[in-house]
Design a protein around this motif. Structure first.
Motif, short mmCIF file in Angstrom:
data_model
loop_
_atom_site.label_atom_id
_atom_site.label_comp_id
_atom_site.label_asym_id
_atom_site.label_seq_id
_atom_site.Cartn_x
_atom_site.Cartn_y
_atom_site.Cartn_z
N ASN A 60 5.36 -8.94 -8.68
CA ASN A 60 4.38 -9.72 -7.91
C ASN A 60 3.40 -8.79 -7.19
O ASN A 60 2.20 -9.07 -7.15
N ALA A 61 3.91 -7.70 -6.63
CA ALA A 61 3.04 -6.73 -5.94
C ALA A 61 2.04 -6.12 -6.92
O ALA A 61 0.86 -5.92 -6.57
N ARG A 62 2.48 -5.84 -8.15
CA ARG A 62 1.57 -5.30 -9.16
C ARG A 62 0.52 -6.34 -9.56
O ARG A 62 -0.65 -6.00 -9.77
N ALA A 63 0.93 -7.59 -9.65
CA ALA A 63 -0.02 -8.66 -9.98
C ALA A 63 -1.08 -8.78 -8.88
O ALA A 63 -2.28 -8.91 -9.17
N LEU A 64 -0.64 -8.73 -7.63
CA LEU A 64 -1.60 -8.78 -6.52
C LEU A 64 -2.54 -7.58 -6.55
O LEU A 64 -3.74 -7.71 -6.32
N ALA A 65 -1.98 -6.41 -6.83
CA ALA A 65 -2.80 -5.20 -6.91
C ALA A 65 -3.84 -5.35 -8.02
O ALA A 65 -4.99 -4.92 -7.86
N ALA A 66 -3.45 -5.97 -9.13
CA ALA A 66 -4.39 -6.19 -10.23
C ALA A 66 -5.52 -7.12 -9.81
O ALA A 66 -6.69 -6.88 -10.15
N ASN B 186 -12.55 -5.47 -7.10
CA ASN B 186 -13.19 -4.26 -6.55
C ASN B 186 -13.01 -4.13 -5.05
O ASN B 186 -13.92 -3.66 -4.35
N ILE B 187 -11.87 -4.56 -4.55
CA ILE B 187 -11.58 -4.45 -3.13
C ILE B 187 -10.83 -3.14 -2.91
O ILE B 187 -9.86 -2.87 -3.61
N PRO B 188 -11.26 -2.33 -1.96
CA PRO B 188 -10.64 -1.02 -1.75
C PRO B 188 -9.14 -1.11 -1.45
O PRO B 188 -8.68 -2.08 -0.83
N LEU B 189 -8.41 -0.11 -1.86
CA LEU B 189 -6.96 -0.06 -1.68
C LEU B 189 -6.56 -0.25 -0.22
O LEU B 189 -5.57 -0.92 0.07
N ALA B 190 -7.34 0.27 0.69
CA ALA B 190 -7.02 0.16 2.12
C ALA B 190 -7.00 -1.30 2.59
O ALA B 190 -6.33 -1.62 3.57
N ALA B 191 -7.69 -2.18 1.89
CA ALA B 191 -7.77 -3.58 2.30
C ALA B 191 -6.68 -4.45 1.67
O ALA B 191 -6.51 -5.61 2.05
N HIS B 192 -5.91 -3.90 0.75
CA HIS B 192 -4.93 -4.70 0.03
C HIS B 192 -3.84 -5.28 0.93
O HIS B 192 -3.32 -6.35 0.66
N GLN B 193 -3.48 -4.58 1.98
CA GLN B 193 -2.40 -5.03 2.86
C GLN B 193 -2.90 -5.74 4.11
O GLN B 193 -2.11 -6.26 4.88
#
Length: 110
Positions: free
Chosen positions: A55-61, A67-74
């Motif tokens: 699920n975390a990988r799906a959300l990351a995808a 195109n949302i920066p990695l810092a904003a994912h959490q």
């Protein structure tokens, strides 16, 4: 008299454009669906789910596709900008368009 049915398969890009257009129309005429999006992300972030890593990988995808920066994912979704929210919805619609083209009866290799 029977009217013949004429259909043509849509390309993924055409379906994406249609889904995004419908989302824009919904935004004009119906209440905001952002709570549904937040509920979806909350479910996929559930740490008790046996498939939480997938699920975390799906959300990351989804975030990557948007195109949302990695810092904003959490960050909480409520902190996303309007443009980031639009990109997230478009990315989710893109996945919906692509998934609709998946083969219907997948089998696992033995």
């Amino acid at each position: 008299m029977t009217i013949p049915v004429v259909t043509a398969p849509q390309r993924a890009g055409e379906r994406l454009s249609g889904l995004n257009h419908v989302a824009e129309l919904r935004a004009r005429f119906w209440p905001d669906s952002w709570q549904d999006v937040e509920r979806f992300f909350t479910r996929l972030r559930d740490t008790r789910d046996l498939h939480r890593a997938e699920n975390a990988r799906a959300l990351a995808a989804i975030f990557f596709l948007a195109n949302i920066p990695l810092a904003a994912h959490q960050r909480p979704l409520s902190e996303l900008t309007r443009e980031e929210k639009k990109a997230l919805i478009s990315a989710m619609n893109h996945l919906r368009a692509v998934v609709s083209l998946f083969p219907k009866r997948l089998t696992m290799p033995l």
